[in-house]
Design a protein around this motif. Structure first.
Motif, PDB file in Angstrom:
ATOM      1  N   ASP A 178      16.394  -3.882  -9.526  1.00 46.41           N
ATOM      2  CA  ASP A 178      15.668  -4.608 -10.450  1.00 46.41           C
ATOM      3  C   ASP A 178      15.843  -6.179 -10.275  1.00 46.41           C
ATOM      4  N   ALA A 179      17.264  -6.701 -10.282  1.00 44.54           N
ATOM      5  CA  ALA A 179      17.608  -7.823 -10.196  1.00 44.54           C
ATOM      6  C   ALA A 179      16.931  -8.415  -8.919  1.00 44.54           C
ATOM      7  N   THR A 180      17.132  -7.897  -7.518  1.00 47.37           N
ATOM      8  CA  THR A 180      16.502  -8.560  -6.536  1.00 47.37           C
ATOM      9  C   THR A 180      15.061  -8.671  -6.573  1.00 47.37           C
ATOM     10  N   ARG A 181      14.351  -7.612  -7.147  1.00 46.88           N
ATOM     11  CA  ARG A 181      12.705  -7.627  -7.379  1.00 46.88           C
ATOM     12  C   ARG A 181      12.692  -9.034  -8.188  1.00 46.88           C
ATOM     13  N   ALA A 182      13.387  -9.307  -9.262  1.00 47.97           N
ATOM     14  CA  ALA A 182      12.966 -10.201 -10.280  1.00 47.97           C
ATOM     15  C   ALA A 182      13.041 -11.701  -9.502  1.00 47.97           C
ATOM     16  N   GLN A 183      14.068 -11.956  -8.527  1.00 48.69           N
ATOM     17  CA  GLN A 183      14.324 -12.943  -7.756  1.00 48.69           C
ATOM     18  C   GLN A 183      12.969 -13.188  -6.839  1.00 48.69           C
ATOM     19  N   GLN A 184      12.574 -12.092  -6.269  1.00 39.87           N
ATOM     20  CA  GLN A 184      11.554 -11.895  -5.233  1.00 39.87           C
ATOM     21  C   GLN A 184      10.261 -12.353  -5.602  1.00 39.87           C
ATOM     22  N   ILE A 191      17.802 -13.756  -0.001  1.00 39.12           N
ATOM     23  CA  ILE A 191      18.676 -13.419  -1.357  1.00 39.12           C
ATOM     24  C   ILE A 191      20.214 -12.960  -0.855  1.00 39.12           C
ATOM     25  N   GLY A 192      21.380 -13.616  -1.018  1.00 40.57           N
ATOM     26  CA  GLY A 192      22.468 -13.184  -0.856  1.00 40.57           C
ATOM     27  C   GLY A 192      23.184 -12.361  -1.847  1.00 40.57           C
ATOM     28  N   ALA A 213      15.946  -3.034  -1.901  1.00 42.26           N
ATOM     29  CA  ALA A 213      14.952  -3.869  -2.186  1.00 42.26           C
ATOM     30  C   ALA A 213      14.559  -5.081  -1.112  1.00 42.26           C
ATOM     31  N   MET A 214      15.490  -5.334  -0.563  1.00 38.46           N
ATOM     32  CA  MET A 214      15.381  -6.370   0.597  1.00 38.46           C
ATOM     33  C   MET A 214      14.522  -5.944   1.746  1.00 38.46           C
ATOM     34  N   LEU A 215      15.045  -4.638   2.179  1.00 35.35           N
ATOM     35  CA  LEU A 215      14.309  -4.082   3.051  1.00 35.35           C
ATOM     36  C   LEU A 215      12.864  -3.780   2.878  1.00 35.35           C
ATOM     37  N   THR A 278      22.821 -14.176  -9.831  1.00 37.61           N
ATOM     38  CA  THR A 278      22.510 -13.292 -11.064  1.00 37.61           C
ATOM     39  C   THR A 278      23.947 -12.421 -11.113  1.00 37.61           C
ATOM     40  N   GLY A 279      24.384 -12.066 -12.423  1.00 42.56           N
ATOM     41  CA  GLY A 279      25.807 -11.270 -12.363  1.00 42.56           C
ATOM     42  C   GLY A 279      25.291  -9.714 -12.606  1.00 42.56           C
ATOM     43  N   TYR A 280      26.482  -9.190 -12.989  1.00 39.10           N
ATOM     44  CA  TYR A 280      26.253  -7.575 -13.358  1.00 39.10           C
ATOM     45  C   TYR A 280      27.504  -7.347 -14.528  1.00 39.10           C
ATOM     46  N   ASP A 281      26.999  -6.946 -15.773  1.00 34.42           N
ATOM     47  CA  ASP A 281      27.646  -6.402 -16.836  1.00 34.42           C
ATOM     48  C   ASP A 281      27.376  -7.184 -17.917  1.00 34.42           C
ATOM     49  N   ASN A 282      26.536  -8.389 -17.979  1.00 34.24           N
ATOM     50  CA  ASN A 282      26.019  -9.147 -19.257  1.00 34.24           C
ATOM     51  C   ASN A 282      27.206  -9.343 -20.221  1.00 34.24           C
ATOM     52  N   THR A 283      28.345  -9.838 -19.680  1.00 30.79           N
ATOM     53  CA  THR A 283      29.593 -10.133 -20.523  1.00 30.79           C
ATOM     54  C   THR A 283      29.231 -11.320 -21.516  1.00 30.79           C
TER      55      THR A 283
END
Length: 351
Positions: A178-184, A191-192, A213-215, A278-283
């Motif tokens: 989902d995070a990759t798609r949002a940037q796309q 997207i690294g 998502a990239m492929l 974009t990170g992961y965990d929403n700290t």
């Protein structure tokens, strides 16, 4: 013999899943208002008593759940387990249960603590975190017939269809996909990804979400995709170094995704071009610095853990009653998008 309505009865009457019923009782804020009202109406009509779901655990010895208190790593990554612990404690209290914390230096020491607490009748079941393939803790608990649920899947080849124990996990593939798609969708193509080295079941699950998502979009070739990835151990300084490496080797970057907020914070620092991260965990750190991040929905995880531990399964795979209900819960994370506010190092002055 008097029978009492169960969570399954409420779910059938309301036309929802057992997990939704559990969420309504333990974390109503995460359930849509119309669904919550429908479930509450079914509870009232059937005369279901929410605390009855914990009867199996409460009528044993101590009405207590044991869980290891994990050490804080860097004050960022550890906050997810800290939030889970708070959610578990609050929801257990609503069911008349207590949570007992203990510490351990590693898996073998944790087994020693599990044995001590079980032998002393101090707890009725355990919650384990930070699972990994071949986890000796779960093997020991299964061999000794002790009730437990893990926050984290078994990481076996067939663990979704044939779980070796009861578990709740967050779908890391979906989170990164989902995070990759949002940037796309925002126009990014290159997207690294900054992730963790193998073996890491959690890390590989997240990496696959980005890679797939990239492929799927065919914006880059396999060779280009390999150049867009850097792996490193978790940490802010490590994220900074990984971002510097990406900038040297990947060519143009439109966005960067990270396996954790710690890595993402580091990437934001080494980011003079102000590439969205974009990170992961929403700290809390992510919220404070304007970092988009994938939220693990720990309230829903805690509700699922308690349902499996106190409900009809009683925290056990073997010897549990026949049921069509899945013996695991996969929680879908959600992407929290924030206005990007980079905090980059100054770019070096031209010579």
């Amino acid at each position: 013999m008097t029978t009492f309505p169960t969570v399954t009865d409420v779910a059938l009457a309301a036309g929802v899943s057992r997990q939704t019923v559990s969420n309504v009782m333990n974390s109503p804020g995460i359930v849509r208002a119309d669904t919550r009202e429908r479930v509450q109406a079914a509870i009232a009509e059937l005369g279901y008593r929410p605390h009855a779901s914990a009867r199996r655990l409460r009528t044993r010895r101590s009405s207590t759940i044991g869980i290891r208190l994990d050490p804080m790593i860097d004050g960022i990554s550890g906050s997810v387990l800290d939030s889970f612990l708070h959610a578990l404690t609050e929801q257990a209290d609503r069911q008349g249960l207590r949570v007992l914390l203990f510490t351990a230096t590693g898996p073998e020491d944790e087994i020693t603590q599990l044995k001590r607490l079980n032998d002393g009748a101090d707890v009725d079941g355990f919650v384990l975190t930070s699972t990994f393939a071949g986890d000796p803790r779960t093997t020991w608990l299964l061999e000794n017939g002790i009730s437990f649920v893990t926050f984290g899947r078994p990481w076996g080849v067939d663990d979704l269809d044939d779980p070796k124990h009861l578990w709740v996990d967050v779908d890391g593939w979906t989170g990164l996909h989902d995070a990759t798609r949002a940037q796309q969708e925002a126009g990014a193509r290159r997207i690294g990804y900054i992730g963790w080295p193998s073996p890491s079941g959690t890390g590989e699950d997240r990496r696959r979400g980005w890679r797939d998502a990239m492929l799927e979009r065919n914006d880059v070739t396999e060779d280009e995709l390999a150049a867009l990835e850097v792996v490193t151990v978790d940490g802010v300084a490590e994220g900074t170094a990984a971002m510097q490496e990406l900038r040297r080797t990947a060519g143009r970057l439109d966005a960067v995704l990270c396996a954790s907020d710690s890595l993402a914070l580091g990437a934001m620092i080494a980011n003079p071009e102000r590439v969205p991260v974009t990170g992961y965990d929403n700290t809390p750190v992510a919220a404070a610095i304007g970092l988009s991040s994938v939220d693990q929905s720990v309230d829903e995880v805690a509700a699922g853990v308690l349902e499996l531990l106190t409900g009809e399964f009683g925290g056990k795979v073997h010897g549990a009653p026949e049921s069509a209900e899945p013996r695991h819960r996969m929680v879908k994370p959600r992407l929290v998008v924030r206005e990007f506010a980079a905090i980059p190092m100054e770019a070096p002055a031209p010579a």
